[in-house]
Design a protein around this motif. Sequence first.
Motif, PDB file in Angstrom:
ATOM      1  N   PHE A  70      22.216   3.269  15.702  1.00 44.57           N
ATOM      2  CA  PHE A  70      21.843   2.370  16.786  1.00 44.57           C
ATOM      3  C   PHE A  70      21.220   1.082  16.276  1.00 44.57           C
ATOM      4  N   MET A  71      20.763   1.082  15.029  1.00 46.43           N
ATOM      5  CA  MET A  71      20.002  -0.058  14.516  1.00 46.43           C
ATOM      6  C   MET A  71      20.942  -1.187  14.107  1.00 46.43           C
ATOM      7  N   PRO A  72      20.869  -2.339  14.786  1.00 49.60           N
ATOM      8  CA  PRO A  72      21.710  -3.465  14.386  1.00 49.60           C
ATOM      9  C   PRO A  72      21.110  -4.180  13.181  1.00 49.60           C
ATOM     10  N   PRO A  73      21.896  -5.023  12.506  1.00 55.80           N
ATOM     11  CA  PRO A  73      21.338  -5.821  11.415  1.00 55.80           C
ATOM     12  C   PRO A  73      20.356  -6.842  11.969  1.00 55.80           C
ATOM     13  N   PRO A  74      19.537  -7.446  11.113  1.00 54.79           N
ATOM     14  CA  PRO A  74      18.581  -8.451  11.590  1.00 54.79           C
ATOM     15  C   PRO A  74      19.279  -9.578  12.345  1.00 54.79           C
ATOM     16  N   ASN A  75      18.597 -10.084  13.365  1.00 51.98           N
ATOM     17  CA  ASN A  75      19.157 -11.154  14.195  1.00 51.98           C
ATOM     18  C   ASN A  75      19.325 -12.423  13.360  1.00 51.98           C
ATOM     19  N   GLN A  76      20.524 -12.984  13.404  1.00 51.19           N
ATOM     20  CA  GLN A  76      20.834 -14.172  12.618  1.00 51.19           C
ATOM     21  C   GLN A  76      20.867 -15.451  13.455  1.00 51.19           C
ATOM     22  N   LEU A  77      20.683 -15.329  14.770  1.00 49.24           N
ATOM     23  CA  LEU A  77      20.805 -16.496  15.639  1.00 49.24           C
ATOM     24  C   LEU A  77      19.460 -17.194  15.832  1.00 49.24           C
ATOM     25  N   VAL A  78      19.483 -18.519  15.759  1.00 45.64           N
ATOM     26  CA  VAL A  78      18.331 -19.353  16.089  1.00 45.64           C
ATOM     27  C   VAL A  78      18.770 -20.251  17.241  1.00 45.64           C
ATOM     28  N   VAL A  79      18.117 -20.104  18.399  1.00 40.22           N
ATOM     29  CA  VAL A  79      18.494 -20.845  19.606  1.00 40.22           C
ATOM     30  C   VAL A  79      17.432 -21.893  19.901  1.00 40.22           C
ATOM     31  N   THR A  80      17.863 -23.144  20.085  1.00 46.32           N
ATOM     32  CA  THR A  80      16.939 -24.242  20.350  1.00 46.32           C
ATOM     33  C   THR A  80      17.476 -25.113  21.493  1.00 46.32           C
ATOM     34  N   GLU A  81      16.626 -26.040  21.921  1.00 49.89           N
ATOM     35  CA  GLU A  81      16.976 -27.041  22.938  1.00 49.89           C
ATOM     36  C   GLU A  81      17.450 -26.420  24.243  1.00 49.89           C
ATOM     37  N   LEU A  82      16.696 -25.395  24.683  1.00 51.19           N
ATOM     38  CA  LEU A  82      16.992 -24.775  25.971  1.00 51.19           C
ATOM     39  C   LEU A  82      16.564 -25.694  27.113  1.00 51.19           C
ATOM     40  N   THR A 107      32.493 -13.049   6.263  1.00 50.16           N
ATOM     41  CA  THR A 107      31.230 -13.590   6.757  1.00 50.16           C
ATOM     42  C   THR A 107      31.317 -15.104   6.815  1.00 50.16           C
ATOM     43  N   ALA A 108      30.835 -15.683   7.915  1.00 51.99           N
ATOM     44  CA  ALA A 108      30.712 -17.142   8.022  1.00 51.99           C
ATOM     45  C   ALA A 108      29.229 -17.485   7.956  1.00 51.99           C
ATOM     46  N   ARG A 109      28.875 -18.463   7.124  1.00 48.96           N
ATOM     47  CA  ARG A 109      27.467 -18.814   6.938  1.00 48.96           C
ATOM     48  C   ARG A 109      27.163 -20.177   7.544  1.00 48.96           C
ATOM     49  N   ASN A 110      25.931 -20.274   8.076  1.00 45.91           N
ATOM     50  CA  ASN A 110      25.445 -21.515   8.690  1.00 45.91           C
ATOM     51  C   ASN A 110      26.432 -22.032   9.738  1.00 45.91           C
ATOM     52  N   PHE A 111      26.811 -21.134  10.609  1.00 42.95           N
ATOM     53  CA  PHE A 111      27.771 -21.460  11.671  1.00 42.95           C
ATOM     54  C   PHE A 111      26.991 -21.984  12.871  1.00 42.95           C
ATOM     55  N   ARG A 112      27.391 -23.148  13.393  1.00 44.36           N
ATOM     56  CA  ARG A 112      26.679 -23.776  14.504  1.00 44.36           C
ATOM     57  C   ARG A 112      27.605 -23.981  15.693  1.00 44.36           C
ATOM     58  N   PHE A 113      27.036 -23.858  16.885  1.00 39.59           N
ATOM     59  CA  PHE A 113      27.769 -24.171  18.105  1.00 39.59           C
ATOM     60  C   PHE A 113      26.773 -24.511  19.201  1.00 39.59           C
ATOM     61  N   ALA A 114      27.275 -25.157  20.252  1.00 46.97           N
ATOM     62  CA  ALA A 114      26.436 -25.555  21.378  1.00 46.97           C
ATOM     63  C   ALA A 114      26.915 -24.863  22.643  1.00 46.97           C
ATOM     64  N   VAL A 149      22.824 -23.439  18.969  1.00 49.70           N
ATOM     65  CA  VAL A 149      22.733 -22.125  18.336  1.00 49.70           C
ATOM     66  C   VAL A 149      23.189 -22.257  16.892  1.00 49.70           C
ATOM     67  N   GLN A 150      22.370 -21.768  15.982  1.00 49.31           N
ATOM     68  CA  GLN A 150      22.755 -21.736  14.571  1.00 49.31           C
ATOM     69  C   GLN A 150      22.639 -20.308  14.063  1.00 49.31           C
ATOM     70  N   ALA A 151      23.696 -19.849  13.407  1.00 52.05           N
ATOM     71  CA  ALA A 151      23.719 -18.508  12.834  1.00 52.05           C
ATOM     72  C   ALA A 151      23.637 -18.625  11.318  1.00 52.05           C
ATOM     73  N   ARG A 152      22.664 -17.950  10.741  1.00 50.80           N
ATOM     74  CA  ARG A 152      22.574 -17.954   9.273  1.00 50.80           C
ATOM     75  C   ARG A 152      23.851 -17.362   8.682  1.00 50.80           C
ATOM     76  N   TRP A 153      24.291 -16.271   9.272  1.00 49.99           N
ATOM     77  CA  TRP A 153      25.605 -15.730   8.926  1.00 49.99           C
ATOM     78  C   TRP A 153      26.105 -14.874  10.088  1.00 49.99           C
ATOM     79  N   LEU A 154      27.422 -14.799  10.220  1.00 50.02           N
ATOM     80  CA  LEU A 154      28.067 -13.973  11.239  1.00 50.02           C
ATOM     81  C   LEU A 154      29.211 -13.205  10.600  1.00 50.02           C
TER      82      LEU A 154
END
Length: 348
Positions: A53-65, A139-146, A152-157
Amino acid sequence: MTQGLGPGAGYFWAIQTTPLPIPMRPLFKVIFSVLALLVASGIGGYFYMRRQFMPPPNQLVVTELPATCSFAWLADTAAGRAMPHAAVLVPVQLPGCPRTCYLQFDTGAPYSVLYAKPLAALQARYPALPFVGAAQLDTARNFRFAIGQGQVQARWLKVLNTGATQLPADSTAPFVIGTLGADVLAGQALVLDYANRRFSLVAQVPANLARQATFVPLAFTNRRVLLNMGLQGEDKQLLFDTGSSAFALLTDQANWQAMAIPGAPAHTVGVNSWGKTLTAYTVPTAAALQLGGVTLPLRTVSYIENTDWKQNLLMRFSGMGGMLGNEPFRQHTVIMDVRGERFGVVRR
């Protein structure tokens, strides 16, 4: 035990194998060893299932809400059954890409993923995109989208080898490049207005909207949206899975049979679960969800056959009574307030 030993052998065998009295101390050691083994197995099984049940650490950083947009419904037809609301698609903008792409919003997924084949198609059309080579990696690293004005920036996905291989000729047609999981909700609140197709991720629920809502407890254990609701006269813990949009409630076969309208025919449909085809059975039901004074009819209830042992164990281990899809809320506005640990339905 005596079969095949010949006449009279049973009596002889019984005499020869009569157990001698075992001293109490060795007997105690045997019992203690068996109990210790059972306890150790139980503890080991508990931690094994907990790890599942344990997911990997959260990689998303959400800003400018707030991150606000109009979502789209993905329609599907399976086994002759029209499903106009098979999936919720959230539009996203990628840096350097003039085309709007989409992520399927799936709270049943504790982390977001990308799809390799759509990424490769985008890269071929727009060579200047910043994720060069991601489609060939896992794995995709430093992936960004709006999402709207939200960033939203993902350290890795994780990148899965699936998805559409070509861009649709119609530039306005949704082009799905991945899954937006429940990790985007961490520490935030989501207002999902189904009737008007509005997706709004906010830092906190607006007070005027909260006053219009009826709330029940929400737990975000291991990034899974778990709700406590009334069902069939009992308080149930249900997982809210926006990825199972085509179904109102997915449960086990026993509950499915108990909730079905007697004599109602079951509709059978094949569903795709990460590349594996499963069989879903759906029947009409008179059951409804209860949230305080709000009643939400389910109308249908489903169960899925051919799930593997791991999925069955995970369901039982979690204690969940089933998985809710979007269908019961489709004419309402819901609030997933992860920070406030509450789930609300706005009264109409």
